[in-house]
Design an enzyme around this catalytic site. Structure first.
Site, PDB file in Angstrom:
ATOM      1  N   TRP A 185       0.868  -1.183   0.000  1.00 33.14           N
ATOM      2  CA  TRP A 185       0.000   0.000   0.000  1.00 33.14           C
ATOM      3  C   TRP A 185       0.903   1.232   0.000  1.00 33.14           C
ATOM      4  O   TRP A 185       1.860   1.318   0.772  1.00 33.14           O
ATOM      5  CB  TRP A 185      -0.918   0.059   1.222  1.00 33.14           C
ATOM      6  CG  TRP A 185      -1.618   1.383   1.260  1.00 33.14           C
ATOM      7  CD1 TRP A 185      -2.625   1.799   0.447  1.00 33.14           C
ATOM      8  CD2 TRP A 185      -1.291   2.507   2.099  1.00 33.14           C
ATOM      9  NE1 TRP A 185      -2.953   3.105   0.726  1.00 33.14           N
ATOM     10  CE2 TRP A 185      -2.154   3.564   1.727  1.00 33.14           C
ATOM     11  CE3 TRP A 185      -0.356   2.719   3.115  1.00 33.14           C
ATOM     12  CZ2 TRP A 185      -2.120   4.814   2.344  1.00 33.14           C
ATOM     13  CZ3 TRP A 185      -0.309   3.970   3.730  1.00 33.14           C
ATOM     14  CH2 TRP A 185      -1.193   5.002   3.350  1.00 33.14           C
ATOM     15  N   GLU A 226      -3.064  -2.838  -2.545  1.00 32.22           N
ATOM     16  CA  GLU A 226      -4.195  -2.228  -1.834  1.00 32.22           C
ATOM     17  C   GLU A 226      -4.533  -0.845  -2.383  1.00 32.22           C
ATOM     18  O   GLU A 226      -3.713   0.060  -2.369  1.00 32.22           O
ATOM     19  CB  GLU A 226      -3.849  -2.114  -0.342  1.00 32.22           C
ATOM     20  CG  GLU A 226      -4.958  -1.483   0.496  1.00 32.22           C
ATOM     21  CD  GLU A 226      -4.616  -1.404   1.982  1.00 32.22           C
ATOM     22  OE1 GLU A 226      -3.474  -1.745   2.358  1.00 32.22           O
ATOM     23  OE2 GLU A 226      -5.495  -0.979   2.757  1.00 32.22           O
ATOM     24  N   LYS A 228      -7.062   2.696  -2.698  1.00 30.47           N
ATOM     25  CA  LYS A 228      -7.669   3.657  -1.771  1.00 30.47           C
ATOM     26  C   LYS A 228      -8.306   4.777  -2.591  1.00 30.47           C
ATOM     27  O   LYS A 228      -7.858   5.083  -3.693  1.00 30.47           O
ATOM     28  CB  LYS A 228      -6.563   4.205  -0.865  1.00 30.47           C
ATOM     29  CG  LYS A 228      -7.023   5.069   0.263  1.00 30.47           C
ATOM     30  CD  LYS A 228      -5.918   5.193   1.312  1.00 30.47           C
ATOM     31  CE  LYS A 228      -6.356   6.124   2.430  1.00 30.47           C
ATOM     32  NZ  LYS A 228      -5.457   6.051   3.584  1.00 30.47           N
ATOM     33  N   ASP A 259      -9.776  -2.754   1.400  1.00 29.19           N
ATOM     34  CA  ASP A 259      -9.850  -2.220   2.762  1.00 29.19           C
ATOM     35  C   ASP A 259     -11.240  -1.597   2.926  1.00 29.19           C
ATOM     36  O   ASP A 259     -11.666  -0.780   2.095  1.00 29.19           O
ATOM     37  CB  ASP A 259      -8.736  -1.179   2.963  1.00 29.19           C
ATOM     38  CG  ASP A 259      -8.707  -0.617   4.381  1.00 29.19           C
ATOM     39  OD1 ASP A 259      -9.761  -0.168   4.872  1.00 29.19           O
ATOM     40  OD2 ASP A 259      -7.621  -0.602   4.990  1.00 29.19           O
ATOM     41  N   HIS A 262     -11.735   2.196   2.381  1.00 34.99           N
ATOM     42  CA  HIS A 262     -11.103   2.850   1.236  1.00 34.99           C
ATOM     43  C   HIS A 262     -12.024   3.154   0.067  1.00 34.99           C
ATOM     44  O   HIS A 262     -11.581   3.281  -1.069  1.00 34.99           O
ATOM     45  CB  HIS A 262      -9.911   2.011   0.759  1.00 34.99           C
ATOM     46  CG  HIS A 262      -8.753   2.068   1.705  1.00 34.99           C
ATOM     47  ND1 HIS A 262      -7.504   1.598   1.403  1.00 34.99           N
ATOM     48  CD2 HIS A 262      -8.656   2.588   2.959  1.00 34.99           C
ATOM     49  CE1 HIS A 262      -6.686   1.800   2.422  1.00 34.99           C
ATOM     50  NE2 HIS A 262      -7.369   2.386   3.384  1.00 34.99           N
ATOM     51  N   HIS A 286      -8.746  -6.050   4.230  1.00 37.73           N
ATOM     52  CA  HIS A 286      -8.390  -5.266   5.408  1.00 37.73           C
ATOM     53  C   HIS A 286      -9.698  -4.918   6.073  1.00 37.73           C
ATOM     54  O   HIS A 286     -10.386  -3.976   5.675  1.00 37.73           O
ATOM     55  CB  HIS A 286      -7.621  -4.000   5.015  1.00 37.73           C
ATOM     56  CG  HIS A 286      -6.143  -4.220   4.955  1.00 37.73           C
ATOM     57  ND1 HIS A 286      -5.241  -3.203   4.821  1.00 37.73           N
ATOM     58  CD2 HIS A 286      -5.426  -5.373   5.046  1.00 37.73           C
ATOM     59  CE1 HIS A 286      -4.016  -3.726   4.826  1.00 37.73           C
ATOM     60  NE2 HIS A 286      -4.099  -5.023   4.941  1.00 37.73           N
ATOM     61  N   ASP A 294     -12.276   7.249   6.379  1.00 41.67           N
ATOM     62  CA  ASP A 294     -11.436   6.075   6.614  1.00 41.67           C
ATOM     63  C   ASP A 294     -10.798   6.142   7.995  1.00 41.67           C
ATOM     64  O   ASP A 294      -9.589   6.245   8.141  1.00 41.67           O
ATOM     65  CB  ASP A 294     -10.360   6.030   5.511  1.00 41.67           C
ATOM     66  CG  ASP A 294      -9.436   4.834   5.640  1.00 41.67           C
ATOM     67  OD1 ASP A 294      -9.882   3.808   6.187  1.00 41.67           O
ATOM     68  OD2 ASP A 294      -8.272   4.928   5.211  1.00 41.67           O
ATOM     69  N   ASP A 296     -10.590   4.054  10.537  1.00 42.37           N
ATOM     70  CA  ASP A 296      -9.946   2.878  11.132  1.00 42.37           C
ATOM     71  C   ASP A 296     -10.373   2.606  12.571  1.00 42.37           C
ATOM     72  O   ASP A 296      -9.537   2.358  13.439  1.00 42.37           O
ATOM     73  CB  ASP A 296      -8.413   2.988  11.016  1.00 42.37           C
ATOM     74  CG  ASP A 296      -7.937   2.821   9.581  1.00 42.37           C
ATOM     75  OD1 ASP A 296      -8.183   1.737   9.010  1.00 42.37           O
ATOM     76  OD2 ASP A 296      -7.352   3.766   9.012  1.00 42.37           O
ATOM     77  N   ASP A 326      -7.305  -4.204   9.924  1.00 43.23           N
ATOM     78  CA  ASP A 326      -6.562  -2.955   9.782  1.00 43.23           C
ATOM     79  C   ASP A 326      -7.322  -1.820  10.466  1.00 43.23           C
ATOM     80  O   ASP A 326      -8.187  -1.199   9.865  1.00 43.23           O
ATOM     81  CB  ASP A 326      -6.340  -2.637   8.292  1.00 43.23           C
ATOM     82  CG  ASP A 326      -5.468  -1.403   8.102  1.00 43.23           C
ATOM     83  OD1 ASP A 326      -4.855  -0.945   9.087  1.00 43.23           O
ATOM     84  OD2 ASP A 326      -5.406  -0.884   6.969  1.00 43.23           O
TER      85      ASP A 326
END
Ligand code: RNT
Ligand code: ZN
Length: 425
Positions: A185, A226, A228, A259, A262, A286, A294, A296, A326
């Site tokens: 990534w 990955e 995004k 992810d 993303h 992820h 995003d 997380d 993640d």
């Protein structure tokens, strides 16, 4: 075996079996699934190389809960504590900045030996390892570009770092007898509207081809890429977009990493799996929880997590999907964050295994959407918890919230002592 847990399980088993669902079989299948637990929740994505560097790349951790790991030994201790509270045998996902070495080594020169202690530990713990080049929090990424940088020398540096990372991944796989997934990534992107959207993508394509030029034994290492949509400071444009990596992954036989944070806020990765699985060699997830962006957040057992579990189980995608977590939350106990996220992800798979999939599909085929909806809704209150508790009990991990007391004890005896030691120094 606790008698009440056993009795509740037997009752649940009988109920599920009326719909042809074999709970024993489900638990057996569940025990075989490995989730890759990301090491970076343990220290707010700081790592051990270049600890003076700030976290960059458009990702951000908020909170200052005490007890973040400061050394590889502390991080391993925290990981062990978390894993002891999670049913099953899993993997740990490392980033390059987590190298465990006294040597002052630049990240384009990293070698397997810098991760030897991690491998020894993983062997000892019966864990697999996954890996990631760290293309952020570095002097050479501070203007926001790495593999797509216009300067060929900077590109070279990041290409070499990614190549070194693959070698380390293959070493993990070979040493541990379990395939390592090495996921690339990069943060590359523009804050404001670019004049040229194409050239950086062209450069990224060429850099990646160089990174992956060396063939590695897929038993040891599998590469993932990955995508995004945006990041902090790359709101207008991210070079490695979803379309870019879909094309790249499919034409180059790479795992495509999705992810959960993303994409556009109402877009879900669960709905992408059944499409991507038809074309991609493999998928890496992820699992994360974006809240408005995003962000997380720690994954909870919400509709999207349940849907991810469903898609993987219903379409038998577990063989070609690698599940990783993640998220990074520094506002709560970091060990608890891992335990909550991991237990929830495992729960989502079990929930999916205990659904009357055949009956639902049949109703759908017959156009009986009433039955489809009614059955799906009634199953939400089936005694899933009894099966989950029994699973935890048989896997020798705490049942229900009993794990929390252990985390609190660890916090008092270990994590808070770190702060005390910090205060003295
Ligand atoms: C960033 C990506 C990436 C990182 C980790 C630390 O938006 O999700 O996967 O979170 O590599
Ligand atoms: Zn990610």
């Amino acid at each position: 075996m606790d008698e009440t847990i056993k009795q509740r399980y037997e009752n649940a088993k009988a109920l599920y079996s009326q719909h042809g669902i074999d709970t024993d079989q489900a638990l057996q299948a569940l025990a075989a699934i490995k989730i890759s637990m990301h090491c970076w929740q343990g220290d707010d994505v700081r790592g051990f190389l270049n600890r003076d560097q700030e976290l960059t790349g458009g990702i951000s951790v908020t909170g200052s809960y005490p007890g973040a790991a400061r050394t590889p030994a502390e991080l391993r201790s925290d990981l062990e504590k978390a894993l002891s509270l999670i049913p099953g045998k899993h993997k740990v996902n490392l980033h390059a900045i987590y190298a465990d070495t006294e040597e002052k080594v630049e990240i384009d020169k990293l070698e397997p030996k810098h991760f030897q202690t991690w491998v020894d530990w993983a062997k000892d713990q019966g864990l697999g390892l996954d890996f990631n080049p760290t293309c952020f929090s570095h002097e050479k990424s501070k203007d926001g570009f790495t593999l797509s940088h216009p300067d060929p020398d900077i590109r070279r540096f990041w290409i070499d770092h990614c190549k070194a990372s693959r070698t380390i991944g293959a070493f993990f796989g070979e040493q541990l007898g379990q395939t390592c997934v090495t996921n690339v990534w990069i943060p590359d992107g523009f804050k404001d509207i670019p004049a040229d959207r194409m050239a950086p993508r062209q450069r990224l394509l060429e850099s990646l081809d160089e990174v992956f030029a060396e063939k590695l034994d897929p038993k040891h290492n599998l590469d993932a890429v990955e995508s995004k949509l945006f990041g902090l400071g790359s709101e207008a444009y991210v070079v490695g977009s979803h379309e870019f990596y879909m094309g790249y992954g499919i034409t180059r036989n790479k795992l495509i990493c999705l992810d959960a944070g993303h994409f556009h806020p109402t877009e879900t990765i669960s709905n992408k799996l059944s499409s991507l699985a038809l074309f991609a060699d493999g998928i890496l997830l992820h699992v994360s929880r974006p809240m408005r962006w995003d962000s997380d957040h720690v994954v909870i057992l919400d509709d999207e997590l349940l849907d991810i579990g469903r898609e993987l189980v219903r379409h038998d995608l577990l063989g070609k999907t690698y599940i990783g977590l993640d998220f990074f939350d520094a506002s709560i106990n970091r060990v608890a964050a891992w335990v909550i996220g991991m237990r929830n992800t495992i729960k989502s798979l079990l929930r999916a295994m205990l659904e009357p999939v055949e009956a639902l599909k049949q109703a759908e085929l017959e156009g009986d959407y009433t039955t489809r909806l009614a059955l799906a809704e009634e199953f939400k209150t089936y005694p899933f918890g009894a099966v989950w508790d029994y699973y935890c009990e048989t896997m020798n991990v705490p049942v229900r919230e009993a794990w929390l007391a252990e985390v609190k004890r660890y916090e008092r005896e270990v994590l808070l002592q770190r702060e005390a030691a910090n205060g003295l120094s």
